[in-house]
Scaffold this motif. Structure first.
Motif, PDB file in Angstrom:
ATOM      1  N   GLU A  76      -0.598  -2.847  -3.157  1.00 35.19           N
ATOM      2  CA  GLU A  76      -0.512  -2.239  -4.487  1.00 35.19           C
ATOM      3  C   GLU A  76      -1.783  -1.445  -4.803  1.00 35.19           C
ATOM      4  OE1 GLU A  76       1.044  -1.715  -8.523  1.00 35.19           O
ATOM      5  OE2 GLU A  76       1.896  -2.083  -6.547  1.00 35.19           O
ATOM      6  N   ALA A  77      -2.935  -2.020  -4.452  1.00 29.00           N
ATOM      7  CA  ALA A  77      -4.198  -1.298  -4.651  1.00 29.00           C
ATOM      8  C   ALA A  77      -4.288  -0.094  -3.721  1.00 29.00           C
ATOM      9  CB  ALA A  77      -5.378  -2.241  -4.413  1.00 29.00           C
ATOM     10  N   LEU A  78      -3.767  -0.254  -2.508  1.00 27.01           N
ATOM     11  CA  LEU A  78      -3.824   0.832  -1.532  1.00 27.01           C
ATOM     12  C   LEU A  78      -2.938   2.001  -1.944  1.00 27.01           C
ATOM     13  CD1 LEU A  78      -5.229   1.272   1.238  1.00 27.01           C
ATOM     14  CD2 LEU A  78      -3.103   0.517   2.313  1.00 27.01           C
TER      15      LEU A  78
ATOM     16  N   VAL B 230     -10.453   2.793   0.820  1.00 23.51           N
ATOM     17  CA  VAL B 230      -9.202   2.661   1.566  1.00 23.51           C
ATOM     18  C   VAL B 230      -9.402   1.845   2.828  1.00 23.51           C
ATOM     19  CG1 VAL B 230      -7.466   3.937   2.890  1.00 23.51           C
ATOM     20  CG2 VAL B 230      -8.152   4.746   0.631  1.00 23.51           C
ATOM     21  N   THR B 231     -10.454   2.148   3.560  1.00 19.13           N
ATOM     22  CA  THR B 231     -10.715   1.398   4.798  1.00 19.13           C
ATOM     23  C   THR B 231     -11.025  -0.067   4.503  1.00 19.13           C
ATOM     24  OG1 THR B 231     -13.050   2.069   4.706  1.00 19.13           O
ATOM     25  CG2 THR B 231     -11.547   3.444   5.992  1.00 19.13           C
ATOM     26  N   SER B 232     -11.727  -0.314   3.391  1.00 17.51           N
ATOM     27  CA  SER B 232     -12.037  -1.692   3.022  1.00 17.51           C
ATOM     28  C   SER B 232     -10.766  -2.476   2.699  1.00 17.51           C
ATOM     29  CB  SER B 232     -12.983  -1.701   1.819  1.00 17.51           C
ATOM     30  OG  SER B 232     -13.230  -3.016   1.383  1.00 17.51           O
ATOM     31  N   ILE B 233      -9.830  -1.833   1.981  1.00 18.71           N
ATOM     32  CA  ILE B 233      -8.566  -2.507   1.661  1.00 18.71           C
ATOM     33  C   ILE B 233      -7.768  -2.764   2.926  1.00 18.71           C
ATOM     34  CG2 ILE B 233      -6.382  -2.262   0.433  1.00 18.71           C
ATOM     35  CD1 ILE B 233      -7.872  -0.614  -1.674  1.00 18.71           C
ATOM     36  N   LEU B 234      -7.770  -1.812   3.849  1.00 18.96           N
ATOM     37  CA  LEU B 234      -7.054  -2.009   5.113  1.00 18.96           C
ATOM     38  C   LEU B 234      -7.616  -3.203   5.885  1.00 18.96           C
ATOM     39  CD1 LEU B 234      -6.506   1.647   6.404  1.00 18.96           C
ATOM     40  CD2 LEU B 234      -4.751   0.004   5.718  1.00 18.96           C
ATOM     41  N   ILE B 235      -8.925  -3.351   5.861  1.00 20.10           N
ATOM     42  CA  ILE B 235      -9.553  -4.502   6.543  1.00 20.10           C
ATOM     43  C   ILE B 235      -9.133  -5.805   5.873  1.00 20.10           C
ATOM     44  CG2 ILE B 235     -11.762  -5.608   7.056  1.00 20.10           C
ATOM     45  CD1 ILE B 235     -12.952  -2.801   7.373  1.00 20.10           C
ATOM     46  N   ASP B 236      -9.075  -5.806   4.531  1.00 20.80           N
ATOM     47  CA  ASP B 236      -8.604  -7.005   3.817  1.00 20.80           C
ATOM     48  C   ASP B 236      -7.153  -7.326   4.167  1.00 20.80           C
ATOM     49  OD1 ASP B 236     -11.040  -7.360   2.584  1.00 20.80           O
ATOM     50  OD2 ASP B 236     -10.488  -6.221   0.786  1.00 20.80           O
TER      51      ASP B 236
ATOM     52  N   ILE C  89     -21.414  11.871  -1.585  1.00 20.64           N
ATOM     53  CA  ILE C  89     -21.107  10.444  -1.774  1.00 20.64           C
ATOM     54  C   ILE C  89     -19.825  10.253  -2.574  1.00 20.64           C
ATOM     55  CG2 ILE C  89     -22.472  10.279  -3.883  1.00 20.64           C
ATOM     56  CD1 ILE C  89     -22.136   7.613  -1.097  1.00 20.64           C
ATOM     57  N   LEU C  90     -19.515  11.154  -3.528  1.00 25.98           N
ATOM     58  CA  LEU C  90     -18.297  11.015  -4.335  1.00 25.98           C
ATOM     59  C   LEU C  90     -17.035  11.180  -3.489  1.00 25.98           C
ATOM     60  CD1 LEU C  90     -19.334  12.934  -7.583  1.00 25.98           C
ATOM     61  CD2 LEU C  90     -19.288  10.471  -7.183  1.00 25.98           C
ATOM     62  N   GLU C  91     -17.121  11.949  -2.414  1.00 24.81           N
ATOM     63  CA  GLU C  91     -15.966  12.126  -1.542  1.00 24.81           C
ATOM     64  C   GLU C  91     -15.798  10.967  -0.572  1.00 24.81           C
ATOM     65  OE1 GLU C  91     -16.295  15.833   0.452  1.00 24.81           O
ATOM     66  OE2 GLU C  91     -16.116  17.048  -1.369  1.00 24.81           O
ATOM     67  N   THR C  92     -16.891  10.325  -0.240  1.00 23.69           N
ATOM     68  CA  THR C  92     -16.811   9.243   0.746  1.00 23.69           C
ATOM     69  C   THR C  92     -16.373   7.908   0.143  1.00 23.69           C
ATOM     70  OG1 THR C  92     -19.160   8.707   0.418  1.00 23.69           O
ATOM     71  CG2 THR C  92     -18.612  10.311   2.137  1.00 23.69           C
ATOM     72  N   ILE C  93     -16.666   7.700  -1.133  1.00 25.36           N
ATOM     73  CA  ILE C  93     -16.348   6.406  -1.757  1.00 25.36           C
ATOM     74  C   ILE C  93     -14.858   6.086  -1.695  1.00 25.36           C
ATOM     75  CG2 ILE C  93     -16.273   5.186  -3.960  1.00 25.36           C
ATOM     76  CD1 ILE C  93     -19.036   6.250  -4.571  1.00 25.36           C
TER      77      ILE C  93
ATOM     78  N   CYS D  30      -8.335   4.857  10.939  1.00 27.68           N
ATOM     79  CA  CYS D  30      -7.566   4.416   9.772  1.00 27.68           C
ATOM     80  C   CYS D  30      -6.078   4.380  10.076  1.00 27.68           C
ATOM     81  CB  CYS D  30      -7.835   5.345   8.590  1.00 27.68           C
ATOM     82  SG  CYS D  30      -9.369   4.998   7.710  1.00 27.68           S
ATOM     83  N   MET D  31      -5.571   5.424  10.691  1.00 30.40           N
ATOM     84  CA  MET D  31      -4.149   5.466  11.023  1.00 30.40           C
ATOM     85  C   MET D  31      -3.795   4.392  12.050  1.00 30.40           C
ATOM     86  SD  MET D  31      -3.207   9.550  11.082  1.00 30.40           S
ATOM     87  CE  MET D  31      -1.461   9.175  11.270  1.00 30.40           C
ATOM     88  N   LYS D  32      -4.712   4.128  12.957  1.00 31.14           N
ATOM     89  CA  LYS D  32      -4.451   3.093  13.957  1.00 31.14           C
ATOM     90  C   LYS D  32      -4.416   1.710  13.302  1.00 31.14           C
ATOM     91  CE  LYS D  32      -5.964   1.346  18.439  1.00 31.14           C
ATOM     92  NZ  LYS D  32      -6.981   1.438  19.521  1.00 31.14           N
ATOM     93  N   MET D  33      -5.358   1.446  12.395  1.00 34.05           N
ATOM     94  CA  MET D  33      -5.347   0.155  11.690  1.00 34.05           C
ATOM     95  C   MET D  33      -4.056  -0.039  10.918  1.00 34.05           C
ATOM     96  SD  MET D  33      -9.160  -0.722  10.233  1.00 34.05           S
ATOM     97  CE  MET D  33      -9.242   0.721   9.204  1.00 34.05           C
ATOM     98  N   SER D  34      -3.660   0.991  10.163  1.00 35.41           N
ATOM     99  CA  SER D  34      -2.461   0.892   9.361  1.00 35.41           C
ATOM    100  C   SER D  34      -1.221   0.699  10.234  1.00 35.41           C
ATOM    101  CB  SER D  34      -2.303   2.151   8.503  1.00 35.41           C
ATOM    102  OG  SER D  34      -1.129   2.103   7.742  1.00 35.41           O
ATOM    103  N   SER D  35      -1.139   1.454  11.320  1.00 35.64           N
ATOM    104  CA  SER D  35       0.019   1.364  12.200  1.00 35.64           C
ATOM    105  C   SER D  35       0.095   0.010  12.903  1.00 35.64           C
ATOM    106  CB  SER D  35      -0.024   2.491  13.232  1.00 35.64           C
ATOM    107  OG  SER D  35       1.019   2.365  14.164  1.00 35.64           O
TER     108      SER D  35
END
Length: 479
Positions: free
Chosen positions: A302-304, A391-397, A382-386, A326-331
């Motif tokens: 839901e957060a993602l 997203v990557t942090s949520i994928l890891i969770d 930095i505003l573009e990277t946050i 990222c795509m590999k983690m999600s897949s």
């Protein structure tokens, strides 16, 4: 005059509304909508039609107590309790019907016995004190029974039985004060309730049964599939390369509110006997554990999904840099959930889910390397990277949560004795290979030296029952 003028528009509006509501076209439209809704309910789950027919059959059968004179002579007016029992006991699933039926049966038996006992006990004090004694007993037992409904275990499984106990005890004890044949009255009511409850249970179990345990199993499998579909398609959707149907993006939302359904099905499944692939005393509690982890994963999704709403934003350079991991983690995490769902559906032990989890961990390592290289360049943006890092942090969770789901399903497979997947491979002709077996033979003492024998590894079908050791030695000497 002013009041008449004010009331005229309201009367006109009321008349217009009534005219519109009673117009033939409006009535026809409402009838069509009603018929369409009925059809959708029936098509969504045809078992609902069968359940309606089963309830009608049960009530028709127990009504024979009134229709047939021999039954009516034996039961009398108490036969009405059989009809009431069918109405309140017959539920959609077998487990729910068994739960209510057994609760009602045992509660009626216990309350009837205590009611007769209370009547006999009150008679010992004479007609003057008897009403006071009965009132005191009713007060104490009803208060104790009502308080027991606050105990979690009783509330969960026996709440209906406690209600029937209060009702039956009060009726029997109070009726006994005015009715002389109290034992006969209690006996008739108990028999009619048992007859009605038994009719419900037999029809529910024998005529197109709907098992709560089976529904719970399919419910968990379906939820895993919904989460897997979202995660497998998230990468392409996030990087705006997906096309076609996108219904999978909202399917996961039904998982968020599945707690009540799962707990209800697990509670009813506890009452059911062994059926199909599910043995008696199946570990239904483990399904609740899997459901908890599944909802946790759905909350992360839901957060993602919130990061998919920014459709007009241009893909940043940093986002493109971490696209592959990222795509590999999600897949891979989606494939893990799909594999776990398939193994549960087939009731086999998970075989390849561990491989996909390892691929997820490798993708996390690749992401860490990529981030270390990119962060030094992207410090000014930095505003573009946050958002990308979020997203990557949520994928890891999500990956961590899926690991918990995998462990819970492996534990379920052990408790429920799931079958092991067949480890068979096929050759070019499509025939399965036989497993190979080696034969170990000790060295043969040939005097001062020891002569080692090499045995060819052959298939099970080619292993001879007796091995000639001297012949094997000659073959090796020739080599």
């Amino acid at each position: 005059m002013a009041m008449e003028n004010d009331s005229s528009p309201s009367l006109t509006t009321l008349f217009t509304c009534l005219k519109t509501a009673t117009s033939p076209s409006k009535i026809k439209h409402d009838i069509v909508d009603f018929a369409s809704n009925i059809k959708n309910i029936a098509v969504d789950d045809p078992r609902r039609i069968i359940h309606s027919l089963k309830v009608a059959l049960a009530i028709t059968l127990v009504s024979m107590i009134y229709y047939l004179q021999p039954f009516y002579d034996g039961m009398g007016d108490a036969g009405m309790w059989a009809i009431l029992t069918v109405v309140v006991v017959f539920e959609y699933t077998v487990g729910a019907t068994l739960s209510k039926g057994m609760n009602r049966g045992f509660a009626t038996l216990l309350a009837g016995a205590l009611g007769v006992g209370a009547e006999s006990f009150g008679s010992l004090f004479g007609p003057t004190i008897k009403p006071i004694v009965l009132g005191l007993l009713v007060f104490l037992l009803v208060a104790a029974a009502t308080f027991s409904r606050f105990i979690p275990n009783i509330k969960k499984k026996y709440d209906y039985g406690v209600l029937i106990f209060i009702l039956t005890f009060s009726l029997v004890s109070v009726s006994g004060y005015r009715v002389d044949k109290i034992i006969k009255l209690a006996h008739q009511r108990f028999l009619t309730i048992i007859f009605g409850g038994a009719t419900c249970v037999v029809i529910s179990m024998c005529v197109f049964p709907v098992w709560a345990g089976e529904d719970l199993h399919k419910h968990i499998v379906t939820n895993l599939g919904k989460l897997a579909s979202f995660l497998e398609g998230f990468g392409e959707e996030y990087y705006r390369v997906s096309k076609g149907d996108k219904s999978f993006l909202s399917a996961y939302k039904s998982v968020l509110n599945s707690k009540v359904t799962e707990e209800s099905l697990a509670n009813f499944a506890w009452w059911e006997i062994g059926h199909g692939k599910f043995r008696f005393n199946h570990p239904w509690k483990q399904y609740l554990k899997i459901g908890v982890y599944t909802r946790q994963c759905a909350y992360h999704i839901e957060a993602l999904s919130g990061y998919l709403d920014a459709k007009n934003e241009v893909t940043s350079e940093f986002q493109i840099t971490v696209q592959e991991p990222c795509m590999k983690m999600s897949s891979e995490v989606g494939k893990t959930l799909k594999e776990l769902g398939n193994s549960m559906n087939l009731m086999t032990q998970p075989s390849t889910s561990a491989v996909h989890i390892e691929n997820c961990k490798k993708a996390i390592d690749d992401l860490n390397v990529t981030l270390k290289k990119s962060m030094a360049v992207e410090r000014d943006n930095i505003l573009e990277t946050i958002p990308v890092i979020a997203v990557t942090s949520i994928l890891i969770d999500i990956i961590k949560c899926v690991e918990k789901i995998s462990e819970a399903i492996e534990e379920l497979s052990k408790q429920a004795h799931f079958k092991e997947p067949k480890d068979m491979t096929s050759d070019e002709a499509g025939k399965p290979h036989s497993r190979r077996r080696g034969v170990a033979i000790k060295p043969v003492d040939g005097g001062n030296d020891q002569e080692l024998i090499t045995i060819k590894v052959i298939s099970d079908d080619e292993i001879p029952q007796k091995m000639d050791l001297d012949k094997s030695k000659r073959e090796i000497n020739q080599l």
